[in-house]
Write a protein that holds these residues in place. Structure first.
Motif, PDB file in Angstrom:
ATOM      1  N   ASP A 236       0.794  -1.237   0.000  1.00 53.45           N
ATOM      2  CA  ASP A 236       0.000   0.000   0.000  1.00 53.45           C
ATOM      3  C   ASP A 236       0.824   1.284   0.000  1.00 53.45           C
ATOM      4  OD1 ASP A 236       0.943   0.171   2.558  1.00 53.45           O
ATOM      5  OD2 ASP A 236      -1.006   0.152   3.541  1.00 53.45           O
TER       6      ASP A 236
ATOM      7  N   GLN B 275      -6.363   1.083   8.746  1.00 54.62           N
ATOM      8  CA  GLN B 275      -6.004   0.830  10.143  1.00 54.62           C
ATOM      9  C   GLN B 275      -7.121   0.063  10.837  1.00 54.62           C
ATOM     10  OE1 GLN B 275      -3.839   3.576  12.345  1.00 54.62           O
ATOM     11  NE2 GLN B 275      -2.401   3.438  10.659  1.00 54.62           N
ATOM     12  N   HIS B 276      -6.753  -0.776  11.761  1.00 53.22           N
ATOM     13  CA  HIS B 276      -7.668  -1.519  12.634  1.00 53.22           C
ATOM     14  C   HIS B 276      -8.463  -2.612  11.901  1.00 53.22           C
ATOM     15  CE1 HIS B 276      -6.510   1.790  15.133  1.00 53.22           C
ATOM     16  NE2 HIS B 276      -7.207   2.662  14.443  1.00 53.22           N
TER      17      HIS B 276
ATOM     18  N   GLY C  28       1.551  -1.880   9.601  1.00 52.55           N
ATOM     19  CA  GLY C  28       0.681  -2.742  10.386  1.00 52.55           C
ATOM     20  C   GLY C  28      -0.674  -2.966   9.734  1.00 52.55           C
ATOM     21  N   SER C  29      -1.142  -2.017   8.928  1.00 52.85           N
ATOM     22  CA  SER C  29      -2.443  -2.208   8.283  1.00 52.85           C
ATOM     23  C   SER C  29      -2.365  -3.323   7.244  1.00 52.85           C
ATOM     24  CB  SER C  29      -2.909  -0.910   7.615  1.00 52.85           C
ATOM     25  OG  SER C  29      -3.093   0.086   8.588  1.00 52.85           O
TER      26      SER C  29
ATOM     27  N   THR D 247       7.288  -2.159   6.504  1.00 54.86           N
ATOM     28  CA  THR D 247       7.844  -0.879   6.052  1.00 54.86           C
ATOM     29  C   THR D 247       7.588   0.235   7.066  1.00 54.86           C
ATOM     30  OG1 THR D 247       5.847  -0.304   4.822  1.00 54.86           O
ATOM     31  CG2 THR D 247       7.560  -1.513   3.620  1.00 54.86           C
ATOM     32  N   THR D 248       7.061  -0.115   8.242  1.00 52.54           N
ATOM     33  CA  THR D 248       6.948   0.837   9.358  1.00 52.54           C
ATOM     34  C   THR D 248       7.526   0.134  10.594  1.00 52.54           C
ATOM     35  OG1 THR D 248       4.782   0.106  10.194  1.00 52.54           O
ATOM     36  CG2 THR D 248       4.752   1.721   8.401  1.00 52.54           C
TER      37      THR D 248
ATOM     38  N   ALA E 198       5.618  -0.800  13.247  1.00 54.32           N
ATOM     39  CA  ALA E 198       4.456  -1.274  14.017  1.00 54.32           C
ATOM     40  C   ALA E 198       4.715  -2.595  14.727  1.00 54.32           C
ATOM     41  CB  ALA E 198       3.244  -1.392  13.101  1.00 54.32           C
TER      42      ALA E 198
ATOM     43  N   THR F 243       4.026 -10.861  15.935  1.00 57.84           N
ATOM     44  CA  THR F 243       3.040 -11.343  16.900  1.00 57.84           C
ATOM     45  C   THR F 243       2.007 -12.255  16.256  1.00 57.84           C
ATOM     46  OG1 THR F 243       1.208  -9.738  16.729  1.00 57.84           O
ATOM     47  CG2 THR F 243       3.175  -9.004  17.911  1.00 57.84           C
TER      48      THR F 243
ATOM     49  N   ILE G 206      -1.026 -11.899  17.163  1.00 54.32           N
ATOM     50  CA  ILE G 206      -2.248 -11.141  17.515  1.00 54.32           C
ATOM     51  C   ILE G 206      -2.876 -10.597  16.236  1.00 54.32           C
ATOM     52  CG2 ILE G 206      -3.148  -9.141  18.780  1.00 54.32           C
ATOM     53  CD1 ILE G 206      -0.504  -9.300  20.491  1.00 54.32           C
TER      54      ILE G 206
ATOM     55  N   LYS H 193     -12.972  -2.795  18.402  1.00 53.14           N
ATOM     56  CA  LYS H 193     -11.826  -3.517  17.840  1.00 53.14           C
ATOM     57  C   LYS H 193     -11.670  -4.827  18.611  1.00 53.14           C
ATOM     58  CE  LYS H 193      -6.957  -2.672  16.694  1.00 53.14           C
ATOM     59  NZ  LYS H 193      -5.992  -1.584  16.504  1.00 53.14           N
TER      60      LYS H 193
ATOM     61  N   LEU I  85      13.731   0.229   2.656  1.00 53.08           N
ATOM     62  CA  LEU I  85      12.311   0.440   2.348  1.00 53.08           C
ATOM     63  C   LEU I  85      11.682   1.501   3.244  1.00 53.08           C
ATOM     64  CD1 LEU I  85      10.997  -3.221   1.840  1.00 53.08           C
ATOM     65  CD2 LEU I  85      11.213  -1.441   0.087  1.00 53.08           C
TER      66      LEU I  85
HETATM   67  P1  NAD Z   1      -0.159   1.782   8.448  1.00 56.49           P
HETATM   68  O1  NAD Z   1       0.199   0.423   8.066  1.00 56.49           O
HETATM   69  O2  NAD Z   1      -1.588   2.189   8.304  1.00 56.49           O
HETATM   70  O3  NAD Z   1       0.791   2.790   7.666  1.00 56.49           O
HETATM   71  C1  NAD Z   1       0.647   4.202   7.855  1.00 56.49           C
HETATM   72  C2  NAD Z   1       0.788   4.920   6.529  1.00 56.49           C
HETATM   73  O4  NAD Z   1       2.129   4.840   6.087  1.00 56.49           O
HETATM   74  C3  NAD Z   1      -0.064   4.336   5.406  1.00 56.49           C
HETATM   75  O5  NAD Z   1      -0.615   5.403   4.669  1.00 56.49           O
HETATM   76  C4  NAD Z   1       0.936   3.561   4.560  1.00 56.49           C
HETATM   77  O6  NAD Z   1       0.543   3.480   3.205  1.00 56.49           O
HETATM   78  C5  NAD Z   1       2.185   4.406   4.732  1.00 56.49           C
HETATM   79  N1  NAD Z   1       3.446   3.693   4.588  1.00 56.49           N
HETATM   80  C6  NAD Z   1       3.790   2.516   5.127  1.00 56.49           C
HETATM   81  N2  NAD Z   1       5.072   2.216   4.851  1.00 56.49           N
HETATM   82  C7  NAD Z   1       5.545   3.238   4.095  1.00 56.49           C
HETATM   83  C8  NAD Z   1       6.834   3.515   3.546  1.00 56.49           C
HETATM   84  N3  NAD Z   1       7.875   2.729   3.752  1.00 56.49           N
HETATM   85  N4  NAD Z   1       6.979   4.657   2.828  1.00 56.49           N
HETATM   86  C9  NAD Z   1       5.938   5.522   2.690  1.00 56.49           C
HETATM   87  N5  NAD Z   1       4.705   5.315   3.215  1.00 56.49           N
HETATM   88  C10 NAD Z   1       4.518   4.189   3.926  1.00 56.49           C
HETATM   89  O7  NAD Z   1       0.207   2.108   9.980  1.00 56.49           O
HETATM   90  P2  NAD Z   1       1.066   1.302  11.057  1.00 56.49           P
HETATM   91  O8  NAD Z   1       1.208   2.255  12.177  1.00 56.49           O
HETATM   92  O9  NAD Z   1       2.252   0.681  10.470  1.00 56.49           O
HETATM   93  O10 NAD Z   1       0.102   0.115  11.509  1.00 56.49           O
HETATM   94  C11 NAD Z   1      -1.047   0.380  12.285  1.00 56.49           C
HETATM   95  C12 NAD Z   1      -1.936  -0.830  12.325  1.00 56.49           C
HETATM   96  O11 NAD Z   1      -1.188  -1.965  12.776  1.00 56.49           O
HETATM   97  C13 NAD Z   1      -3.097  -0.674  13.305  1.00 56.49           C
HETATM   98  O12 NAD Z   1      -4.260  -1.216  12.741  1.00 56.49           O
HETATM   99  C14 NAD Z   1      -2.634  -1.473  14.502  1.00 56.49           C
HETATM  100  O13 NAD Z   1      -3.699  -1.959  15.275  1.00 56.49           O
HETATM  101  C15 NAD Z   1      -1.850  -2.586  13.858  1.00 56.49           C
HETATM  102  N6  NAD Z   1      -0.858  -3.212  14.743  1.00 56.49           N
HETATM  103  C16 NAD Z   1      -1.035  -4.528  15.054  1.00 56.49           C
HETATM  104  C17 NAD Z   1      -0.142  -5.168  15.873  1.00 56.49           C
HETATM  105  C18 NAD Z   1      -0.331  -6.635  16.185  1.00 56.49           C
HETATM  106  O14 NAD Z   1       0.505  -7.245  16.844  1.00 56.49           O
HETATM  107  N7  NAD Z   1      -1.383  -7.238  15.702  1.00 56.49           N
HETATM  108  C19 NAD Z   1       0.982  -4.485  16.379  1.00 56.49           C
HETATM  109  C20 NAD Z   1       1.140  -3.145  16.035  1.00 56.49           C
HETATM  110  C21 NAD Z   1       0.215  -2.515  15.212  1.00 56.49           C
END
Ligand code: NAD
Length: 360
Positions: free
Chosen positions: A41, A69-70, A97-98, A119-120, A122, A127, A129, A138, A157
């Motif tokens: 994404d 998200q979520h 994480g999304s 790529t973040t 998160a 996990t 989970i 949620k 990345l």
């Molecule tokens: P996200 O995945 O929504 O990413 C945030 C934004 O950054 C998005 O617009 C995405 O397109 C952009 N993006 C991502 N990587 C990029 C990159 N390298 N370069 C440019 N843009 C990039 O947000 P997030 O914070 O990574 O994840 C949040 C989600 O993860 C939540 O739903 C949260 O509940 C879940 N999460 C789950 C766990 C678990 O163990 N299940 C742990 C942590 C987070």
């Protein structure tokens, strides 16, 4: 003296380092799968996904670019239907994480392995989970099927990750390590991992916020996020995470932003019940006054991440509902709490002032 403990390490293959994205195809082949469902994404994620088009040994059966998200339940249903239509026998997720969260709900219903390229920061890839959100709630669960089989961490990345995502996402990782000190399942092995995670994040976040293209800083930050994800994966979501789940699931706040605001206040609330853990945490952040909550708030302020719930768009009128929901979901906590305590914590997080140490 080291206490008795139980530590259940999670089975997973991890490849870490600049350029590791080029090993994705080989890692998919290693699993012996044939029809891959690829989720991505962001621009560089999509580029990597597209590069998988024509491979020996497997084919890209479908690509999917919509994430949220979520993990809203309607999105989960559509992605699952697409995975069924593609007869996918594996999911590859390249994203935050999304993306990983969506891959997890497919893995859960289809019993297929996940290859994750985060790529973040998160940490979801570490996990078992998963979450699905519907009706302003949620719902999370734990299942070994959703733990990615293989993870490839490539800091290159993350070089283009915008500052507004980088800082809060690093705080999401920091929260995993902080809560691993006292969450159910906490043990000395995980605490050691978690504090190495805190040191890596605390040391690298200011470097990355000053220069997002600093590969060494990005590498340390991603390593800290990996360790922190492991710490969450080996324990469970606790006090602070449950509050953030309510803020995300009920009020649709951005997950990582909620973490960066709430974490210092959650730590300030629990600190008096966790003197040894707070000493470790303060030491990992070089806070010579021993005030871990204050050091977290200082790092947030210095990194320009959100520090108040008002800044995130939450209304003061929402705080009571958030507090009541969180109080019913949190479960055991080192310091006993009431809904009124959570409300007071949220009010402090709403105004965003630096937390001061509290008495139990
Ligand atoms: P996200 O995945 O929504 O990413 C945030 C934004 O950054 C998005 O617009 C995405 O397109 C952009 N993006 C991502 N990587 C990029 C990159 N390298 N370069 C440019 N843009 C990039 O947000 P997030 O914070 O990574 O994840 C949040 C989600 O993860 C939540 O739903 C949260 O509940 C879940 N999460 C789950 C766990 C678990 O163990 N299940 C742990 C942590 C987070």
């Amino acid at each position: 003296m080291t206490p008795d403990f139980v530590y259940e390490a999670l089975p997973q293959r991890v490849l870490f380092g600049a350029g590791r994205r080029h090993d994705v195809a080989a890692e998919i082949r290693r699993l012996g799968v044939r029809r891959v469902f690829v989720i991505s994404d962001s621009a560089n994620g999509n580029e990597l996904a597209d590069s998988l088009g024509d491979e020996v040994g497997f084919q890209v059966a479908a690509t999917w670019r919509e994430t949220a998200q979520h993990v809203p339940e309607d999105l989960a249903a559509r992605a699952r239907a697409a995975a069924t239509a593609a007869a996918a026998d594996a999911v590859v997720t390249i994203g935050g994480g999304s993306s990983t969260g969506l891959a997890k709900v497919i893995a859960l219903s289809h019993d297929v392995p996940i290859v994750a390229v985060p790529t973040t920061y998160a940490g979801s890839e570490q996990t078992a989970i998963y979450a699905i959100t519907g009706g302003r709630h949620k719902q999370t669960g734990k299942n070994a099927l959703v733990l990615p089989r293989t993870v490839l961490y490539d800091p290159e990345l993350t070089l283009g990750l915008p500052a507004r995502v980088t800082g809060p996402s690093a705080f999401n990782a920091m929260a995993h390590s902080v809560e691993a000190l006292y969450a159910p399942g906490a043990n000395p092995v995980v605490s050691a991992l978690a504090m190495a995670g805190v040191r890596a994040i605390h040391g690298s976040l200011p470097i990355v916020m000053a220069d997002p293209g600093d590969l060494a800083g990005r590498t340390d930050l991603l390593y800290g996020a990996y360790l922190s994800g492991m710490a969450l994966g080996a324990t469970a979501a606790a006090f602070h995470h449950k509050i953030c789940h309510v803020l995300g699931g009920t009020f649709n706040l951005v997950h990582a932003d909620a973490h960066s605001v709430v974490l210092p206040h959650a730590v300030a609330f629990n600190a008096s019940a966790l003197p040894d853990e707070m000493a470790m945490l303060a030491d990992a952040m070089r806070a010579t006054d021993g005030d871990a909550a204050g050091a977290l708030w200082d790092l947030a302020a210095a990194s320009n991440v959100p520090t108040s719930l008002a800044q995130l768009g939450l209304q003061r009128d929402d705080l009571a509902e958030a507090a009541n929901r969180a109080a019913s979901e949190i479960g055991p906590n080192p310091r006993p709490y009431t809904a009124a305590d959570i409300l007071a914590l949220l009010e402090r997080a709403f105004s965003g002032d630096r937390p001061s140490p509290q008495r139990a």
